[in-house]
Each structure stands twice: as C-alpha cells, then as structure tokens.
Design a protein around this motif. Structure first.
Motif, PDB file in Angstrom:
ATOM      1  N   PRO A 180       1.988 -28.332  31.083  1.00 33.23           N
ATOM      2  CA  PRO A 180       1.450 -27.058  30.868  1.00 33.23           C
ATOM      3  C   PRO A 180      -0.183 -27.377  30.490  1.00 33.23           C
ATOM      4  CG  PRO A 180       3.026 -26.853  29.526  1.00 33.23           C
ATOM      5  CD  PRO A 180       3.091 -28.427  29.925  1.00 33.23           C
ATOM      6  N   ARG A 181      -1.076 -26.394  31.136  1.00 33.31           N
ATOM      7  CA  ARG A 181      -2.414 -26.416  30.945  1.00 33.31           C
ATOM      8  C   ARG A 181      -2.762 -25.460  29.738  1.00 33.31           C
ATOM      9  NH1 ARG A 181      -6.045 -26.229  36.439  1.00 33.31           N
ATOM     10  NH2 ARG A 181      -5.033 -27.965  37.302  1.00 33.31           N
ATOM     11  N   LEU A 182      -3.671 -25.838  28.873  1.00 38.75           N
ATOM     12  CA  LEU A 182      -3.954 -25.403  27.535  1.00 38.75           C
ATOM     13  C   LEU A 182      -4.383 -23.546  27.579  1.00 38.75           C
ATOM     14  CD1 LEU A 182      -5.490 -27.779  25.231  1.00 38.75           C
ATOM     15  CD2 LEU A 182      -3.084 -27.549  25.624  1.00 38.75           C
TER      16      LEU A 182
ATOM     17  N   ASN B 217      -5.310 -29.627  29.749  1.00 40.17           N
ATOM     18  CA  ASN B 217      -3.844 -29.692  29.715  1.00 40.17           C
ATOM     19  C   ASN B 217      -3.312 -30.206  28.413  1.00 40.17           C
ATOM     20  OD1 ASN B 217      -3.300 -32.590  30.262  1.00 40.17           O
ATOM     21  ND2 ASN B 217      -4.649 -31.853  32.118  1.00 40.17           N
ATOM     22  N   LEU B 218      -1.971 -30.524  28.478  1.00 41.50           N
ATOM     23  CA  LEU B 218      -1.264 -31.047  27.307  1.00 41.50           C
ATOM     24  C   LEU B 218      -1.858 -32.456  26.941  1.00 41.50           C
ATOM     25  CD1 LEU B 218       0.785 -29.982  25.240  1.00 41.50           C
ATOM     26  CD2 LEU B 218       2.460 -30.998  26.711  1.00 41.50           C
TER      27      LEU B 218
ATOM     28  N   SER C 179      -6.410 -20.485  32.765  1.00 42.99           N
ATOM     29  CA  SER C 179      -5.658 -21.383  33.060  1.00 42.99           C
ATOM     30  C   SER C 179      -6.207 -22.256  34.427  1.00 42.99           C
ATOM     31  CB  SER C 179      -4.105 -21.112  33.612  1.00 42.99           C
ATOM     32  OG  SER C 179      -4.382 -20.077  34.685  1.00 42.99           O
TER      33      SER C 179
ATOM     34  N   ASP D   8      -2.592 -21.647  29.089  1.00 42.55           N
ATOM     35  CA  ASP D   8      -1.361 -21.123  29.147  1.00 42.55           C
ATOM     36  C   ASP D   8      -0.952 -20.449  27.591  1.00 42.55           C
ATOM     37  OD1 ASP D   8      -1.362 -21.514  31.780  1.00 42.55           O
ATOM     38  OD2 ASP D   8       0.025 -23.196  31.609  1.00 42.55           O
ATOM     39  N   PHE D   9      -1.591 -21.219  26.739  1.00 43.79           N
ATOM     40  CA  PHE D   9      -1.356 -20.950  25.286  1.00 43.79           C
ATOM     41  C   PHE D   9      -2.553 -20.487  24.578  1.00 43.79           C
ATOM     42  CE2 PHE D   9       1.049 -24.675  26.837  1.00 43.79           C
ATOM     43  CZ  PHE D   9       2.551 -23.898  27.056  1.00 43.79           C
ATOM     44  N   VAL D  10      -3.502 -20.872  24.863  1.00 37.17           N
ATOM     45  CA  VAL D  10      -4.883 -20.662  23.932  1.00 37.17           C
ATOM     46  C   VAL D  10      -5.604 -19.300  24.622  1.00 37.17           C
ATOM     47  CG1 VAL D  10      -7.165 -21.309  23.395  1.00 37.17           C
ATOM     48  CG2 VAL D  10      -5.376 -22.892  23.580  1.00 37.17           C
TER      49      VAL D  10
END
Length: 372
Positions: free
Chosen positions: A196-198, A212-213, A207, A200-202
């Motif tokens: 995942p790319r960050l 990414n992770l 994206s 997607d969460f931050v």
C-alpha cells in the motif's frame, strides 16, 4: 547527550555548506534567500513536498544504514549499489513468477510469466524476504573474501557492482522484458505483490504520491539496527571488531565471522530498497532505477555519524534537497539543480575534514567520539 554531541558537527557542516552555497549563488547573480526559499519551501509543503521528500529519503535510509553497519565493523561497503540492483531484480522475479503475471503479445494473445498466483498475505512477505536475502548474500561475498583471503572490500564490492548490474540488465533484456516494450524493464509484477501507499491511510495525502509502506519499514530498520548494534552481544562484537580487530580477537571474538556477518547485514539493508522501488512504486524492475542510492548512502552514513538516528535525519536532508532541486531548476533565474550536488559535496568535505575543527571544539568536549 552523547548522541547530541555526535550530531553537533554534522549540523555545523550543513550550516556552513549552506553559507558557502549561498555565496556561490550570489556570485552567479541570484538571490540566495530566494533560491533557498524555493529549495526548502518546495520540499516542505503539504502534501506533495513532504510526501515526495519522504519518498526520496526512503532508499537513502536503507543504504545509509547499510553503509553505517559496515563502517561500525571497520569496513567500507561500496557495493550497496550492486546489492540493491540484484535484490530489486530478484524481488521482481519472485513477484512475477509467483504473482501470476500475464501480458499480451503482438497478436493480442495472453502470455503467462508466472508459475503460481499466491495471495498477498504470502507473496508480499516472501518478496520482502527475497530482497533482504539476495542483498545479504551478495554482501556476504566480499565479506567472505575479506575474511578468508584478506581481499580489500572496497575493490571487491566495486567489482561486484559491475557484475550485478550487468547480470540483471542481461536477464531483463532477454528473458523478462514484455513483448515489444522499448524500455529496459521487466513485465509487471503480480498485483498481489503490491504494497500500500501511505496515501491510502493518511488523510490529505494523495495516493498518486509514491510514498509507500517501505518508509515505515525504513523507520523500523533504524530501530532494529540501533537495538542490534547497541543492545545486543552481537552488535557489541561488530563494533569491537571495527574499533580494534586485534583486541577483539584477543578478547575471544571471532573477527572473521563478524566481518562476514556485518557485510551480510549491510547487503540485506541495501536490498530493502527493492521494497520501495519494486513493490511500492514501479511495480516492476526498471533498469537504471537507482539515482546512485548506494553511493549517496555513503554520504548519508558519514553525515549521520554511522548512527541510525543520524542516518535518518541525513536521509531526510538529502531527500529535501532532491525534491527542492526540481523546483530550483525550473523556476530559478540562473541556478540549476546542480546546486544540490554542490551542497552535498560541500557537506561531505566539511564532515571529512572534521579533524581540522575538532581541536578548538574538543577542548570543551563537544565533539569527542567514543570508539565503540
């Protein structure tokens, strides 16, 4: 407190480098404050500036740690570039073969490149382990040559760089390039191997930014390297070997084994660059993807005093410079992105010339360094 003293001189070196760089900019005919405002401001804006700065810093954290571990054992790993190239190709190979990659040929027919189609929960850890293992194996070779025959690691790692890069170029060109693809790159890896790319969460981080992770793995690697080197018996033996091999051997430490282990750990850390580049960004092996990450890692380790915290901060600085250089090159009147390379070179010159400055500062205990 000891860490702060260790990082004091690199901070001074950076400040002096910026002053010298500002004088150069002024001599060219530009305003140094405007150029530096463009350089640093573009790297610290949210979300693009910070996102890309952290993305550019991620591979430098891994290679900086790789060089730092070798340094702590008294070794100079010039081979991180070859180690990360070979690891990147191996990671892509595993992700293609076990990710069920299928592409279209000239006739439009589907061509399968994979042996199996593993789920992400299996394939991603396997790909990460491949990156570490291949980098470690390639790094262990010069370590073994040094321990067994006394071959200097600088020479062997440089030669292995050429071998690794040539090998992966050959296999990419003749076995894993897609039909009709004019670019030297492999076919895409299986989608199950994507991390995942960050974004997607931050919240607020798009994206589309390739951070990414792997950045979180880089932070974890900093913590693990610190624990290894300063909180374990094995780390103490590595540092003791680097400080005084004869005394270490007299104390019962197997110096030859420590050399091989340190170079293997160093190579494994360099191989982690593949996680960011292959699994989180390009989703394939791209020939020539490295912006000299392995060699810049030497500068990052030197500036970071071969300490994980220092390496992390130095990598962030170099990431900021890389990001800001794009805007300086585009919007500055006379200064180009070459200013960044000038700044990096000046920083390293001042860090390398530390002995010239240690006298006046050493009187007050500001720049004293422990051997172990």
């Amino acid at each position: 407190m000891k860490l702060l003293r260790e990082l004091l001189f690199p901070v001074i070196a950076v400040l002096v480098a910026f002053i010298v760089g500002g004088i150069i900019v002024w001599m060219i005919g530009d305003n140094p404050f405007q150029v530096y405002g463009l350089l640093l401001g573009s790297a610290l804006t949210w979300p693009d500036g910070i996102g890309y700065t952290l993305f550019y810093a991620t591979p430098l954290i891994f290679t900086g740690l790789a060089v730092a571990v070798a340094f702590r054992c008294g070794l100079l790993n010039i081979g991180a570039e070859g180690q990360l190239y070979l690891a990147a190709f191996a990671t892509a190979w595993v992700s293609i073969k076990l990710g069920g990659t299928v592409v279209k040929d000239f006739s439009g027919a589907s061509v399968g490149y994979g042996w199996a189609s593993l789920p992400a929960v299996v394939l991603v850890p396997l790909a990460v382990l491949t990156a570490v293992a291949v980098g470690a194996a390639w790094g262990a070779i010069p370590g073994w040559l040094k321990a067994r025959f006394g071959a200097h690691e600088v020479i062997t790692t440089i030669m292995l760089n050429f071998i690794a890069i040539a090998l992966v170029s050959y296999f990419t060109q003749y076995y894993f390039k897609g039909p009709g693809d004019p670019i030297m790159q492999t076919v895409p890896i299986g989608e199950a191997a994507h991390i995942p790319r960050l974004g997607d969460f931050v919240p607020g981080l798009p994206s589309r930014i390739p951070l990414n992770l792997a950045f979180l793995l880089a932070i974890l690697a900093c913590a693990l390297v610190y624990v290894l080197l300063w909180r374990t018996k094995w780390g103490y033996e590595i540092r003791a070997t680097g400080a005084n091999p004869s005394a270490a051997e007299y104390g019962g430490i197997n110096v030859r084994r420590q050399i091989v282990v340190a170079m293997a750990i160093s190579g494994g850390l360099a191989g982690m660059v593949a996680v960011s580049e292959v699994l989180g960004y390009r989703y394939r092996y791209y020939d020539g993807f490295s912006a000299s990450y392995g060699f810049t890692g030497i500068a990052v380790a030197l500036l970071g005093r071969n300490h994980p915290v220092g390496v992390f901060l130095a990598a962030l600085l170099f990431g900021m410079l890389t990001r800001g250089a794009i805007f300086v090159d585009a919007f500055s009147a006379h200064v180009t992105k070459d200013l960044v390379e000038v700044l990096q070179a000046i920083v390293i010159l001042f860090v390398a010339a530390e002995a010239l400055f240690r006298g006046p500062f050493g009187r007050f205990g500001l720049l004293k360094r422990s051997k172990i």
